[in-house]
Structure formats: structure tokens, C-alpha cells
Design a protein around this motif. Sequence first.
Motif, short mmCIF file in Angstrom:
data_model
loop_
_atom_site.label_atom_id
_atom_site.label_comp_id
_atom_site.label_asym_id
_atom_site.label_seq_id
_atom_site.Cartn_x
_atom_site.Cartn_y
_atom_site.Cartn_z
N GLN A 1 -6.21 -4.97 1.77
CA GLN A 1 -6.05 -3.53 1.56
C GLN A 1 -4.67 -3.04 2.01
O GLN A 1 -4.05 -2.22 1.35
CB GLN A 1 -7.13 -2.77 2.34
N ALA A 2 -4.19 -3.58 3.15
CA ALA A 2 -2.85 -3.21 3.63
C ALA A 2 -1.80 -3.62 2.61
O ALA A 2 -0.88 -2.86 2.29
CB ALA A 2 -2.58 -3.87 4.98
N LEU A 3 -1.93 -4.84 2.07
CA LEU A 3 -1.01 -5.32 1.04
C LEU A 3 -1.06 -4.43 -0.21
O LEU A 3 -0.04 -4.17 -0.84
CB LEU A 3 -1.34 -6.77 0.67
N TYR A 4 -2.25 -3.97 -0.53
CA TYR A 4 -2.43 -3.09 -1.69
C TYR A 4 -1.63 -1.80 -1.51
O TYR A 4 -0.91 -1.37 -2.43
CB TYR A 4 -3.92 -2.77 -1.87
N TYR A 5 -1.71 -1.19 -0.32
CA TYR A 5 -1.00 0.08 -0.09
C TYR A 5 0.51 -0.12 -0.02
O TYR A 5 1.27 0.75 -0.44
CB TYR A 5 -1.53 0.76 1.17
N PHE A 6 0.95 -1.28 0.51
CA PHE A 6 2.38 -1.59 0.46
C PHE A 6 2.83 -1.69 -1.00
O PHE A 6 3.89 -1.18 -1.38
CB PHE A 6 2.67 -2.93 1.17
N GLY A 7 2.03 -2.37 -1.80
CA GLY A 7 2.36 -2.55 -3.22
C GLY A 7 2.38 -1.25 -3.99
O GLY A 7 3.14 -1.09 -4.95
N GLU B 1 -5.21 0.32 7.85
CA GLU B 1 -5.68 -1.05 7.62
C GLU B 1 -5.09 -2.02 8.63
O GLU B 1 -5.77 -2.94 9.11
CB GLU B 1 -5.33 -1.49 6.19
N ILE B 2 -3.82 -1.83 8.97
CA ILE B 2 -3.16 -2.69 9.96
C ILE B 2 -3.82 -2.54 11.32
O ILE B 2 -4.00 -3.53 12.06
CB ILE B 2 -1.65 -2.37 10.04
N GLU B 3 -4.20 -1.32 11.67
CA GLU B 3 -4.89 -1.11 12.94
C GLU B 3 -6.27 -1.77 12.95
O GLU B 3 -6.74 -2.23 13.99
CB GLU B 3 -4.99 0.39 13.23
N LYS B 4 -6.91 -1.85 11.78
CA LYS B 4 -8.18 -2.58 11.67
C LYS B 4 -7.95 -4.08 11.88
O LYS B 4 -8.74 -4.76 12.55
CB LYS B 4 -8.80 -2.36 10.29
N VAL B 5 -6.85 -4.59 11.31
CA VAL B 5 -6.51 -6.01 11.48
C VAL B 5 -6.23 -6.30 12.96
O VAL B 5 -6.69 -7.32 13.50
CB VAL B 5 -5.28 -6.39 10.63
N ARG C 1 3.82 10.88 -1.68
CA ARG C 1 3.04 9.72 -2.12
C ARG C 1 3.27 8.53 -1.20
O ARG C 1 2.33 7.82 -0.82
CB ARG C 1 3.42 9.36 -3.57
N HIS C 2 4.53 8.31 -0.85
CA HIS C 2 4.85 7.21 0.07
C HIS C 2 4.20 7.45 1.43
O HIS C 2 3.67 6.52 2.05
CB HIS C 2 6.37 7.09 0.25
N TYR C 3 4.28 8.69 1.90
CA TYR C 3 3.70 9.05 3.20
C TYR C 3 2.20 8.76 3.22
O TYR C 3 1.69 8.18 4.18
CB TYR C 3 3.97 10.53 3.45
N ASP C 4 1.52 9.12 2.15
CA ASP C 4 0.08 8.89 2.05
C ASP C 4 -0.24 7.39 2.07
O ASP C 4 -1.15 6.94 2.76
CB ASP C 4 -0.46 9.54 0.77
N SER C 5 0.54 6.60 1.32
CA SER C 5 0.31 5.15 1.29
C SER C 5 0.60 4.50 2.63
O SER C 5 -0.09 3.56 3.06
CB SER C 5 1.19 4.50 0.20
N LEU C 6 1.62 5.00 3.33
CA LEU C 6 1.96 4.47 4.65
C LEU C 6 0.84 4.75 5.65
O LEU C 6 0.50 3.89 6.48
CB LEU C 6 3.27 5.09 5.15
N LEU C 7 0.26 5.95 5.58
CA LEU C 7 -0.85 6.29 6.47
C LEU C 7 -2.04 5.35 6.24
O LEU C 7 -2.67 4.87 7.18
CB LEU C 7 -1.30 7.73 6.24
N LYS C 8 -2.34 5.09 4.96
CA LYS C 8 -3.47 4.21 4.62
C LYS C 8 -3.17 2.77 5.04
O LYS C 8 -4.06 2.06 5.53
CB LYS C 8 -3.74 4.29 3.12
#
Length: 461
Positions: free
Chosen positions: A432-438, A409-413, A398-405
Motif C-alpha cells: 500500500q505504501a508503494l502504491y501511494y508513492f507510485g 502505511e509506513i507507520e503500520k509497517v 494531491r501529493h500531500y494527500d498521497s504522502l499522508l496515506k
Amino acid sequence: MILQDTIVALATPSGAGAIAVIRVSGPKAIEIVAPLFQSIKGKDLTKQKSHTLHLGHIIEGTKIYDQVLVSLFKGSNSYTGEPTVEISCHGSTFIQQQIMQLLLRNGCRMATPGEFTMRSFLNGKMDLSQAEAVSDLIASDNEASHQIAMQQMRGGFSNEIAKLREELLNFASLIELELDFSEEDVEFADRTAFRELVNRIEFVLKRLIDSFAVGNVIKNGIPVAIVGEPNVGKSTLLNALLNEERAIVSDIAGTTRDTIEDELVINGIGFRFIDTAGIRETKDVVESIGIQKTFEKIEQAQLVLFLVENSRANDLEVLKREIQEIKNKYPQKALLVIMNKMDLLSEEQISTLNSQISNLVLISAKNKVGVEELKNELLNFVDTGALRNNETIVTNTRHYDSLLKALEEIEKVKWGLDSNLSADLMAIDIRQALYYFGEITGQVTNDELLGNIFANFCIGK
């Protein structure tokens, strides 16, 4: 789950033992247990200090159930963050059931799997990644998986993610502020500093994502398939590695007709060895099924041990061709070539083999010569550098999946910064990046997510 309920469960494994621990947690935990507990010193349980132990009996009217030791945790000073009582009774299954039923009759309900840890999370005693580490710690069966779970439970992973999220949140606030003054064309967020932060976040995310390959191996063990022709000593090798007679050994070719699996921990890393049926042409229906399973197990394995007899030393071209065939068929698999019965080889043959065959280990499975060298070679296939350096290692899918997402988003930024994208468009990707960190730490949750996570816990934890 209703936090106003008072829950009860057996915190120790079910079955008879020297003692059993029954855990009660919730707003009325002490209130429910107190009338059922008779202190040998006549103490009122409701008036005792937190983190104290009390000897007495569990009673109902004149009936005495057992002499017990009660641990008291008041207020939020407990594992769950709510009043908790732990009753240590004798380990008779009858006594356990009687006390549990008594508590249920007096206002408790049975806890669901992971509910104690879930309450700990909901009451702010730990974040979600730490809560998940509790389950990993219970399931750890080797030093490496234990070390990673302990690091995560103590907040190593959470702290790294929280720090990145906080820094990104600070810049996100400045970007959002710019939107309020969009007509005045001002910049509150220093784009140079922001670019440096994004680059750093990208670097950390990639490191954490890359660590999953090692983390997954450590958590689940490395599947290793032992393959080769019939009667070359595959079962003898498995027995030598495990130091026990796990597989049947016979001079008759094709003895192993099904796969045999067992696990060995080497220097804290788990390896799951799979002894397979010998690969050959056969008309035996049962043996054919075993050979088919051999190919299936090779597909599942991360590492293949190709075992050959010492006679192959007399024709290295044939051996090289066989090795290349396996490499061509399974290009993604790590391959280690093992030649058995090294005690029958001359010094000249050994020297020639070592110079011409890469990833070769010479052993005598029967005499257990070269087995330790083989174990060291197996460890070389696992990059344990991050583990030795106590770095954060991701083991949770689950963490791995959130890190990928989050990385996406960070690469988009980052692209937005390089392209001078407007603040309002960059703000979307930052959110969106903050959402996946959260999602990782539990600052963003939903009932379905929590239900899936805690459903895998044992009852009582």
C-alpha cells in the motif's frame, strides 16, 4: 485521448500579437504539415533534420496564407515524445484561425487542455509530478512559486520519492521472497536494516508533509485581513503597502463598506491584503453588511493586522483588553498589532508601547513611515528557511494527500516490525505504501486521475 491522433492547438495566448505559435503533434504531424508548407529554398520538410528551422509560406493550392517559420522535431526528440511541428506565424487572429482550420481539414484534430503535456507523460518524457509542475510554472506569479515549480519540474521532488520507493521496493521483494519459503522459516530481509529504512522514510515523509504548510502559502499567497475601528487608517495603510491609491480615503467614518482586496509580492512571497469595513455598532444597513463581511474575511485570513490609532497609547489596559478579545475570538490566527500615526507619539510613549505590547509595529500610513518595517514583520510569519536552502517543498494537494496515506502505511509497517508481525501481514502495508508513492509520480494512474489533472491545463500545453 488517442495517442495515434495528430493534434493541433495555439501554443501562444489567444488574441492579436506580433507572432503566434501553432503546435502540431502526433504520428502524422510532419506528414500533414509538409504539403502545406512551401520552403523559400525549395526544401522538402519530410527530409530535413530534427531541431531545424525553415522559412517559407503556408499554402493551399495557389492561395498563400502567411509567411511562417517552421520548427521541426522528429521522432521522440520533442516535448511530447512524438513528431512535432511548431508554426510561427504573424499574430493576426484571422491568420491564426485560417491556418488552424487548414490543419484541421487536413487530418489534425483540436487538442484538449493539457494534451501535449499528457502525451509527454504517457511517452515517458516526464513523470506525473513533473507534468503537474508545468502547470504550476505557467501559473507562477512570484519568485518563490516559480522557484518551487522549477525545482519540481526538474525532478527534485520526483527523485526524492523515487529513491525512497526503490529502496522500499527492494525490501518488499525480499519480504515477498520469504513468503515463498514460509515453511522453512527463513529471513531474507535484514530486520535491523529494514527498521532503519522505515525510520528514514518516516522522517522524510514527515518533512515533506510539514513543508506543505509553507508550500501552500507560497503557491496561493497569504491572505491578510486589515481590521480595526472606522477611520483608524485601514485604507490608508492598504494604499501605503501597495504604493497606489487603491482604496478610497476619507475623514468620514465608515467609508469602506465592502472588502477591498489586492496582492503584493514581498521578497518573492505573495500576500493578499483585504481592507475591511471598520468594526463598530451601526444602524446603517449597508455598513452592517460590510462589517459582517469583515468577520467572514477574518475567518479566511491566515494573518490579522489589527490597526489602532495613536490615542490608544494613553490607555494601554484598554488596548491590551482589545488585543486579547481578538486572540480569544480567533485563537488560530496570527495577529500583528499596528499603531498608526506614530509621528504624533512621544519617545516615552513609543518606549512604553514597545515594552508592553508584543508583535507591535508603529507606523505612519499617511507619511509611509514604518511601512518597510511592517513588510519585514510580515515576512517573519512565513518560514522561508526550506526555500532558501533549496529543499523540496510540497505545494500540490494531491501529493500531500498521497504522502499522508503513505506515512500511515509506513507507520503500520513500523508497528509490525516492533511487534514481530508476520511477513505476509507486513507485505500488505508495504504494498500500500508503494502504491501511494507510485500515485505521486504516475507509476500508478487511472483515466479519471489523469483527466482531472490535465483538465486544469491551458490548451496548447
